[in-house]
Design a protein around this motif. Structure first.
Motif, short mmCIF file in Angstrom:
data_model
loop_
_atom_site.label_atom_id
_atom_site.label_comp_id
_atom_site.label_asym_id
_atom_site.label_seq_id
_atom_site.Cartn_x
_atom_site.Cartn_y
_atom_site.Cartn_z
N ASP A 1 0.83 -1.21 0.00
CA ASP A 1 0.00 0.00 0.00
C ASP A 1 0.86 1.25 0.00
N ASP A 2 1.85 1.30 0.87
CA ASP A 2 2.61 2.52 1.07
C ASP A 2 3.91 2.23 1.82
N PRO A 3 5.01 2.07 1.10
CA PRO A 3 6.27 1.69 1.75
C PRO A 3 6.75 2.72 2.77
N LEU B 1 4.97 4.86 4.60
CA LEU B 1 4.15 4.79 5.81
C LEU B 1 4.48 3.52 6.60
#
Lengths: 234, 308, 293
Positions: C173-175, C177
């Motif tokens: 999803d979001d490295p 974060l």
């Protein structure tokens, strides 16, 4: 000695420095609000503390320990949580899973943390199995803040937590921020909504061009006509 | 005399590889497009030129007995026409899909070459492709062909250099380095990419035509992904992508190593010789990795017209 | 009608299950590391040959060799990452892609060196098909479909119920974060390789059981794996699984003689189905069925 002590920090992205020697203090239970024009370095300062922007000079101490340029993934275990402005939830994970990610470093504390977050943001309880990407902006912000609170940090950094939210949600977020601070957590906040934010700030910090312009209790800054004219839109 | 012929053969093949490498440099080096299906465009050029120049035959369409100077540009054109739809479809989306789509088109072309006997002669291939200057006899015919191949590569090099320095080349680099900024100043990245992809494919097609004429025979055996596609990547990366001189230098240097190891392996007895070929395959893969890690800019880094 | 089920749909399901396992791993790697792993097919061939070595050395059945194949393939993927990809992590995705192409070539060369270029098999001999009424089904096909279903279930549990699996999804999803929340990125990357390698090694053994082994077998299914992953939405493992199933069915059905006696598509061009699916996806729904990244 303050919980967070930033002294003379210089740094930025790549070759270009954005911060040219910034100081900042935050104590336990204190709400610190950073204001300033676009490009003044507010978000960059926060990212530098979070370990996401390299600093070239100056020092950052947290609870008496030097943390400048420590890897971002180690900050949460030091008790320092960060909520970016955008992209602050995992959109394909459910609310519950997002919160569980907040306790990734200490899974044993997940259950207790989740109970606390749901007490703080009861709206999230019935949406716990919904993918975070499908929530409204306000609820997403609650998930993001909740995720950061999972391991009971000593300092939470919020980058524009009310950006794009309705006045009702803004008021709710500010109210919850005060509740978090009352628990003894230091809150560091960057806000475009400068007036209501400064109204609850124990300390207001005005940045201009990567340097400190003024530091005073929030209400005192609000009362200063020059600050108001230059930085708070009249 | 034998040594001279052998050297001429090696150099001719190096020149042909330089044409492939210059084409790939236009695509990857200048524009950032990953083409893992060079084989398809080489085949299009080779078979087109072969069919146009060969004598009529009962086993396949044609040949038409046309002169090489008509057939070679036609080969380049055929490769460009094949590249146009591939690029147009995959580059609309994003560049890494092009890598996958080109693998696909290479597979399809390989299947077609094998199975469409009426067109390509199938596994039997196309024989009796005339080679320019062969009437001069040995070794002069071979040397003259080498001269022609070198002249063709020199022409391609000049064209590639002119492209790189032209406003079009600057636009390509701009798109490669910062698509958003390029868009902001009014460039159309998708269209620029397709144009560069087609031009590079034309280079490969011309190289293919030169290859078919040199071998005098074209069959599916000549179209191995390792030697036609992968080796060219190693050449370009080793020489220095983004730099046309690097593309040529890499082609010559890597081809020299490839041919030398081929010769060395052939000296080994039977079974070992076969195995040595696989060791060579392994080492070329490893060499690519080491260059990417240790010297990503290649022997010569990018220089032309960039202010970095 | 029954001919359709027996000779086209069931084999299509089997091929689809194999593609699905390969494409799922490909999508996982793409999601977590953001690059198209071109050595994936060669990892598959490695798994198939690792099982062959175990079958030959220990005299066991290829089914029993699956854990050995998986255990042998994981270190290869981890080594490729540690030696090559990890050093290029800050480069463009394209550079990683080229590097993985090199890795694939090295694996393939190794297989050629050890096992030679000729086709081979696990030597399972002939077993009569199960007859269920008018349905005729090969026992090995049943096992392959069941095995793929078990693998899918295990992956589902890993991704949704385990802390590590959740971290993999979070990374996809979001490295950035994920790093902020304290995820050990290197550890998640290793886990992703391990999961992808296990899946693709099993797929390789299944493919070897269903057909034959050649060192180039993996490269031959690379295009299909990517087409399946993109059809499903790249980066979305379940999309890859669905895409694989659909593509496998489409490939087998493509040679069904629907009109007159001639097959819809000459079997020699079966590979073309994957390409056609890829092109149609790119034209009609480039983000894939499951909205990939």
């Amino acid at each position: 000695m303050a919980l967070l002590e930033v002294r003379g920090v210089v740094g930025g992205y790549g070759e270009a420095d954005i911060l040219h020697g910034v100081d900042l203090d935050a104590d336990a239970g204190e709400i610190v609000v950073i204001v300033g024009a676009n490009g003044a370095g507010k978000s960059t300062l926060m990212k530098a503390v979070a370990g996401l922007v390299r600093i070239r000079a100056g020092s950052i101490a947290f609870a008496g320990e030097a943390i400048a340029n420590a890897p971002a993934e180690t900050m949460i275990l030091r008790g320092l949580a960060y909520v970016p402005q955008e992209r602050n939830v995992f959109p394909s994970l459910t609310v519950e899973e997002n919160l569980a990610m907040g306790a990734y470093a200490r899974p044993a504390q997940a259950a207790a943390g989740m109970a606390r977050v749901f007490a703080l943001f009861p709206d999230l309880v019935q949406r716990r199995r919904v993918a975070a990407g499908q929530l409204s902006g306000g609820q997403r912000q609650m998930v993001a803040i909740g995720r950061a609170l999972m391991l009971e940090p000593r300092l939470i950094m919020l980058d524009e937590p009310t950006a794009g939210l309705s006045p009702k949600f803004c008021a709710l977020i500010f109210e919850r921020v005060q509740a978090i601070a009352r628990e003894g957590v230091a809150v560091l906040m960057v806000e475009q909504n400068a007036r209501p934010a400064l109204a609850i700030a124990d300390r207001g910090v005005v940045l201009a061009m990567g340097r400190n312009r003024a530091t005073a209790p929030g209400p005192a800054l609000l009362a200063d006509p020059e600050i108001g004219r230059l930085f708070l839109g009249g | 005399m034998d040594a001279a012929l052998y050297a001429a053969t090696l150099l001719t093949l190096a020149a042909i590889y330089a044409a492939f490498s210059l084409g790939l440099n236009l695509q990857w080096g200048l524009t950032g497009l990953m083409n893992f299906g060079g084989l398809a465009f080489v085949a299009a050029g080779a078979y087109t030129a072969a069919l146009l120049t060969a004598a009529p035959s009962g086993t396949h369409v044609g040949g038409f007995g046309l002169p090489w100077w008509l057939a070679w540009p036609a080969g380049a054109l055929a490769a460009a026409l094949l590249a146009l739809p591939v690029g147009a479809v995959s580059l609309r989306v994003r560049t890494d899909y092009l890598a996958i789509a080109t693998i696909g088109i290479a597979e399809i072309v390989r299947l077609a070459v094998r199975n469409e006997d009426w067109l390509t002669g199938g596994p039997l291939g196309i024989t009796g492709i005339p080679r320019p200057f062969e009437g001069l006899g040995q070794p002069w015919g071979q040397l003259a062909y080498l001269g022609l191949a070198c002249a063709a590569v020199a022409g391609l090099y000049a064209l590639a250099e002119a492209t790189a320095r032209s406003p079009f080349g600057r636009a390509l680099r701009a798109v490669r380095d910062d698509e958003e900024a390029a868009k902001a100043v009014g460039k159309n990245p998708a269209r620029l990419r397709v144009q560069a992809f087609v031009l590079g494919a034309a280079f490969m097609g011309l190289g293919g035509a030169m290859m078919a004429a040199f071998f005098k025979f074209m069959s599916p055996e000549a179209l191995e992904p390792v030697t036609v596609t992968f080796l060219v990547w190693v050449m370009l990366i080793a020489g220095g992508s983004g730099n046309n001189r690097g593309a040529v230098l890499g082609a010559v240097a890597v081809w020299a190593v490839w041919a030398a190891t081929d010769w060395l392996a052939a000296q080994l007895p039977g079974e070992l010789a076969t195995r040595a070929a696989y060791v060579r395959l392994f080492l070329i893969g490893l060499a690519l990795q080491l260059i990417l890690i240790a010297r990503p800019q290649g022997l010569i880094g990018e220089r032309i017209g960039t202010q970095r | 009608m029954l001919e359709l089920v027996n000779f086209y749909l069931l084999p299509g399901l089997v091929l689809g299950a194999i593609y699905a396992m390969s494409a799922t791993g490909l999508s996982l790697v793409y999601g977590v590391m953001r690059f198209a792993h071109f050595a994936h097919g060669d990892l598959m061939a490695f798994g198939a040959y690792a099982a062959l070595a175990a079958v030959d050395a220990l005299g066991i059945s290829p089914w029993a060799a699956i854990p050995i194949a998986a255990a042998a393939t994981v270190p290869v993927a981890l080594a490729a990452d540690a030696l090559f990809y990890a050093r290029l992590r800050r480069s463009l995705p394209a550079v990683l892609l080229i590097s993985s192409f090199g890795t694939g070539l090295m694996i393939r060369a190794g297989l050629y060196f050890v096992f030679g270029p000729t086709q081979t098999g696990y030597g399972m001999g002939f077993t009569p098909p199960l007859v269920l009424g008018a349905l005729r089904i090969q026992v090995r096909h049943l096992w392959i479909i069941a095995g793929a279903a078990v693998a899918a279930l295990a992956l589902h549990l890993l991704l949704t119920r385990s802390r590590a699996g959740r971290a993999m999804r979070a990374m996809a999803d979001d490295p950035d974060l994920a790093r902020i929340t304290g995820v050990d990125v290197a550890q998640v990357i290793r886990l992703t390789w391990a999961v992808a390698a296990v899946l693709v090694a099993i797929a390789g053994v299944f493919l070897g059981i269903d057909t034959q082994l050649t060192p180039g077998m993996g490269f031959n299914v690379l295009l299909a794996s990517f087409a399946a992953a993109i059809l499903g939405g790249i980066g979305r493992p379940w999309g890859g699984a669905l895409g694989g199933l659909l593509l496998g069915m489409a490939e087998e059905l493509s040679s069904f003689p629907l009109i007159g006696g001639a097959p819809l598509l000459e079997p020699a061009y079966k590979t073309g189905v994957a390409f056609a699916v890829l092109v149609l996806t790119l034209i009609l729904r480039p983000q894939g069925l499951f909205r990939g990244m």
